[in-house]
Design a protein around this motif. Sequence first.
Motif, PDB file in Angstrom:
ATOM      1  N   GLN A   1      29.509  10.971 -17.771  1.00  0.00           N
ATOM      2  CA  GLN A   1      29.714  12.151 -16.923  1.00  0.00           C
ATOM      3  C   GLN A   1      31.057  12.817 -17.194  1.00  0.00           C
ATOM      4  N   LEU A   2      32.086  11.990 -17.373  1.00  0.00           N
ATOM      5  CA  LEU A   2      33.413  12.564 -17.635  1.00  0.00           C
ATOM      6  C   LEU A   2      33.412  13.335 -18.954  1.00  0.00           C
ATOM      7  N   ILE A   3      32.822  12.728 -19.984  1.00  0.00           N
ATOM      8  CA  ILE A   3      32.872  13.348 -21.311  1.00  0.00           C
ATOM      9  C   ILE A   3      32.013  14.615 -21.368  1.00  0.00           C
ATOM     10  N   ILE A   4      30.792  14.529 -20.844  1.00  0.00           N
ATOM     11  CA  ILE A   4      29.974  15.748 -20.898  1.00  0.00           C
ATOM     12  C   ILE A   4      30.548  16.799 -19.953  1.00  0.00           C
ATOM     13  N   GLY A   5      31.166  16.345 -18.876  1.00  0.00           N
ATOM     14  CA  GLY A   5      31.827  17.284 -17.961  1.00  0.00           C
ATOM     15  C   GLY A   5      32.931  18.030 -18.687  1.00  0.00           C
ATOM     16  N   HIS A   6      33.723  17.282 -19.451  1.00  0.00           N
ATOM     17  CA  HIS A   6      34.806  17.926 -20.185  1.00  0.00           C
ATOM     18  C   HIS A   6      34.252  18.887 -21.240  1.00  0.00           C
ATOM     19  N   ARG A   7      33.216  18.434 -21.938  1.00  0.00           N
ATOM     20  CA  ARG A   7      32.603  19.326 -22.947  1.00  0.00           C
ATOM     21  C   ARG A   7      32.087  20.604 -22.284  1.00  0.00           C
ATOM     22  N   ASN A   8      31.390  20.449 -21.150  1.00  0.00           N
ATOM     23  CA  ASN A   8      30.875  21.650 -20.471  1.00  0.00           C
ATOM     24  C   ASN A   8      32.009  22.579 -20.062  1.00  0.00           C
ATOM     25  N   SER A   9      33.141  21.984 -19.684  1.00  0.00           N
ATOM     26  CA  SER A   9      34.272  22.819 -19.248  1.00  0.00           C
ATOM     27  C   SER A   9      34.835  23.637 -20.413  1.00  0.00           C
ATOM     28  N   GLU A  10      34.533  23.215 -21.639  1.00  0.00           N
ATOM     29  CA  GLU A  10      35.016  23.979 -22.793  1.00  0.00           C
ATOM     30  C   GLU A  10      34.315  25.333 -22.925  1.00  0.00           C
ATOM     31  N   TRP A  11      33.241  25.528 -22.141  1.00  0.00           N
ATOM     32  CA  TRP A  11      32.594  26.848 -22.136  1.00  0.00           C
ATOM     33  C   TRP A  11      33.280  27.810 -21.174  1.00  0.00           C
ATOM     34  N   THR A  12      34.195  27.288 -20.368  1.00  0.00           N
ATOM     35  CA  THR A  12      34.870  28.160 -19.404  1.00  0.00           C
ATOM     36  C   THR A  12      35.625  29.255 -20.149  1.00  0.00           C
ATOM     37  N   GLY A  13      35.272  30.491 -19.870  1.00  0.00           N
ATOM     38  CA  GLY A  13      35.901  31.609 -20.564  1.00  0.00           C
ATOM     39  C   GLY A  13      35.167  32.023 -21.823  1.00  0.00           C
ATOM     40  N   LEU A  14      34.177  31.226 -22.233  1.00  0.00           N
ATOM     41  CA  LEU A  14      33.476  31.529 -23.484  1.00  0.00           C
ATOM     42  C   LEU A  14      31.979  31.756 -23.308  1.00  0.00           C
ATOM     43  N   GLY A  15      31.472  31.525 -22.098  1.00  0.00           N
ATOM     44  CA  GLY A  15      30.024  31.611 -21.873  1.00  0.00           C
ATOM     45  C   GLY A  15      29.459  32.939 -22.345  1.00  0.00           C
ATOM     46  N   PRO A  16      28.203  32.947 -22.817  1.00  0.00           N
ATOM     47  CA  PRO A  16      27.609  34.174 -23.350  1.00  0.00           C
ATOM     48  C   PRO A  16      27.341  35.234 -22.269  1.00  0.00           C
ATOM     49  N   LEU A  17      27.235  34.799 -21.029  1.00  0.00           N
ATOM     50  CA  LEU A  17      27.084  35.713 -19.887  1.00  0.00           C
ATOM     51  C   LEU A  17      28.037  35.202 -18.835  1.00  0.00           C
ATOM     52  N   VAL A  18      28.494  36.076 -17.954  1.00  0.00           N
ATOM     53  CA  VAL A  18      29.445  35.602 -16.958  1.00  0.00           C
ATOM     54  C   VAL A  18      28.802  34.530 -16.070  1.00  0.00           C
ATOM     55  N   GLU A  19      27.495  34.694 -15.767  1.00  0.00           N
ATOM     56  CA  GLU A  19      26.814  33.688 -14.940  1.00  0.00           C
ATOM     57  C   GLU A  19      26.765  32.328 -15.643  1.00  0.00           C
ATOM     58  N   GLU A  20      26.644  32.358 -16.966  1.00  0.00           N
ATOM     59  CA  GLU A  20      26.586  31.099 -17.717  1.00  0.00           C
ATOM     60  C   GLU A  20      27.950  30.443 -17.797  1.00  0.00           C
ATOM     61  N   ASP A  21      28.956  31.275 -17.887  1.00  0.00           N
ATOM     62  CA  ASP A  21      30.327  30.790 -17.848  1.00  0.00           C
ATOM     63  C   ASP A  21      30.538  30.007 -16.545  1.00  0.00           C
ATOM     64  N   ILE A  22      30.120  30.641 -15.443  1.00  0.00           N
ATOM     65  CA  ILE A  22      30.268  30.031 -14.115  1.00  0.00           C
ATOM     66  C   ILE A  22      29.410  28.770 -14.008  1.00  0.00           C
ATOM     67  N   ALA A  23      28.171  28.856 -14.516  1.00  0.00           N
ATOM     68  CA  ALA A  23      27.268  27.710 -14.402  1.00  0.00           C
ATOM     69  C   ALA A  23      27.837  26.490 -15.123  1.00  0.00           C
ATOM     70  N   PHE A  24      28.250  26.671 -16.363  1.00  0.00           N
ATOM     71  CA  PHE A  24      28.784  25.524 -17.116  1.00  0.00           C
ATOM     72  C   PHE A  24      30.066  24.992 -16.472  1.00  0.00           C
ATOM     73  N   SER A  25      30.885  25.892 -15.952  1.00  0.00           N
ATOM     74  CA  SER A  25      32.121  25.448 -15.309  1.00  0.00           C
ATOM     75  C   SER A  25      31.805  24.663 -14.030  1.00  0.00           C
ATOM     76  N   SER A  26      30.813  25.132 -13.271  1.00  0.00           N
ATOM     77  CA  SER A  26      30.439  24.435 -12.030  1.00  0.00           C
ATOM     78  C   SER A  26      29.821  23.075 -12.323  1.00  0.00           C
ATOM     79  N   ILE A  27      28.958  23.041 -13.331  1.00  0.00           N
ATOM     80  CA  ILE A  27      28.322  21.769 -13.691  1.00  0.00           C
ATOM     81  C   ILE A  27      29.405  20.788 -14.141  1.00  0.00           C
TER      82      ILE A  27
END
Lengths: 167, 256
Positions: B22-48
């Motif tokens: 969970q920690l590792i995939i959480g960190h990987r998902n956080s790497e999409w913060t600011g880079l998501g293809p849509l603003v909603e996806e940016d938020i989704a990956f950051s929230s997850i």
Amino acid sequence: MRFGTLVNITKEDVLEALQDVKDPEIPTISVVDLGIIRNVEVGERIIKITMTPTFSGCPALKIMENMVKEKITELTALDVEVTTNFDTQWNTNMITEKGLEGLKKHGLAPPLRHEGLVQIDMITHAECPLCGSTNTVIKSPFGPTLCRSLHYCNDCLNAFEQFKPVE
Amino acid sequence: MQYNETELKAVKEFLYKIADDQLIIGHRNSEWTGLGPLVEEDIAFSSIAQDKIGQAQHIYEILHTLGEADADTIAFTRNAADFKSCHLVEYPIGEYDFSLMRNFLFNHAEKIRFEMLADTSLEQLAKLAKKYRGEIKYHTMHSDTWITQLGRANEESHARMQTALNETFNLALGIFEESEFAGNLKELNIFEGESALQNRWLEAITPLLEKASLVIPERSAWQPVYGGRKGYHTEYLEPMLEEMGEVFRLDPKAEW
């Protein structure tokens, strides 16, 4: 901080005082109405308050613990201990009726009551808090905080947020 | 509950593997913060990401009650070889299709794992498992929606999702690497076992992938990527841990 002197304080006094402690992100709902205060035990020397998180990654929890502790310390000369555990798992049915009203006041669509399981249509269909229409679509189950989802109203053409149902 | 030495090892290994994933995939998902293809996806990956890292933290806190270091020390100071994460979660984020497919496969395994753990004899974990199910429901909902839409949208999106599935599937099988302590965990009524989990996972993802017009690789081509649970990792883990722990190591006693 000023220290209070109430010694014959009751559980009801504590809960009443905690009506002043609001969710830092949603100033129209108290921690009591949000349902995260799970237990208040008034002993001879110490008041023990137990909280449970809305979401396990909620960053506001520590802040709320401190706010709760500060508020009750203002009130009484007894020691105050605030702890958080998962003995009861928070779900959106724990939000009081007054709490749901508070969410609406803040412009958030309140979560629907559920029977223990959150169905997919409860997530996707939110009532627009601006015009009351149910002709709405979900944009994302994730929003600006962990407890909110993003929606769009096809009638008044506004984007809005829902406090999402959690089981 | 009192555990003997082997049982304690079994429990700790089990908890580490769940929380490390969970920690590792959480960190990987956080790497999409600011880079998501849509603003909603940016938020989704950051929230997850926020959910998963929060969940890991609470499991590390159980480990702390079992004699391990505190959560921050566990998360930010261990060497790669001490991590029990599977290889799937360690890979760089790649293209969005890769990250989505990885989340899809991982989220379903995690959802079922916590369903199975709702009645585990490890009481603190049972409480967390019940809590996490409601949160992870939103994670699977997110990945299911995108997998279905992109799987069927057009030729390019379909091809990309199928390629992502082909790339991630054997890695995902690595989630279910059996523990040498599997017998102990079953005896203690802690966990039924990885193969039971894998079977339930396949039952869950197969109809969803079919709905998305995507095809699971032939069973004869399955080559589960094991090793992570025993401390053998991809080349990607160590630099990631370096980065993750950088701020913590600057001043481990700092108050936030």
